[in-house]
Enzyme design. Structure first.
Site, PDB file in Angstrom:
ATOM      1  CE  LYS A 290      -5.517  -0.911   2.073  1.00 38.70           C
ATOM      2  NZ  LYS A 290      -4.800  -2.124   2.315  1.00 38.70           N
TER       3      LYS A 290
ATOM      4  CB  THR B 118      -0.923   0.005   1.238  1.00 37.70           C
ATOM      5  OG1 THR B 118      -1.755  -1.152   1.191  1.00 37.70           O
ATOM      6  CG2 THR B 118      -1.785   1.249   1.267  1.00 37.70           C
TER       7      THR B 118
END
Length: 101
Positions: free
Chosen positions: A80, A6
């Protein structure tokens, strides 16, 4: 190359461009579902990359229930981020509801 980190969409785009220069594909593919999702093979993988990148790779099936290409490079990271913002809003709302009288 599939990157489950991420990070930012900008970093994903930089890595995608560098991969292209070196002759290979790059997919930004952050996951959602936490440790329990990984252990039970039900993570959600949010992918950003080129349209021609093959979906449903055999390895992904071992840990993910969904692996979808959402758009161009960086799109996985943006999805995300939206996911995390939604979760934070829900947690904040629940915390306020529990502490209000």
């Amino acid at each position: 190359m599939v990157d489950h980190t991420t990070a930012s969409a900008a970093i994903a785009r930089e890595l995608h461009a560098e991969a292209k220069k070196r002759g290979f594909e790059f997919v930004d593919a952050p996951v959602s579902g936490g440790q329990a999702g990984a252990e039970n093979g039900v993570l959600t993988v949010m992918c950003g990359g080129d349209e021609g990148v093959r979906q449903g790779r055999e390895g992904d099936r071992r840990y993910a229930r969904a692996c979808n290409l959402l758009g161009a490079s960086g799109s996985g990271q943006l999805a995300k981020m939206v996911n995390q913002i939604c979760i934070a809003g829900l947690v904040q709302g629940l915390a306020e509801a529990c502490t209000s009288r």
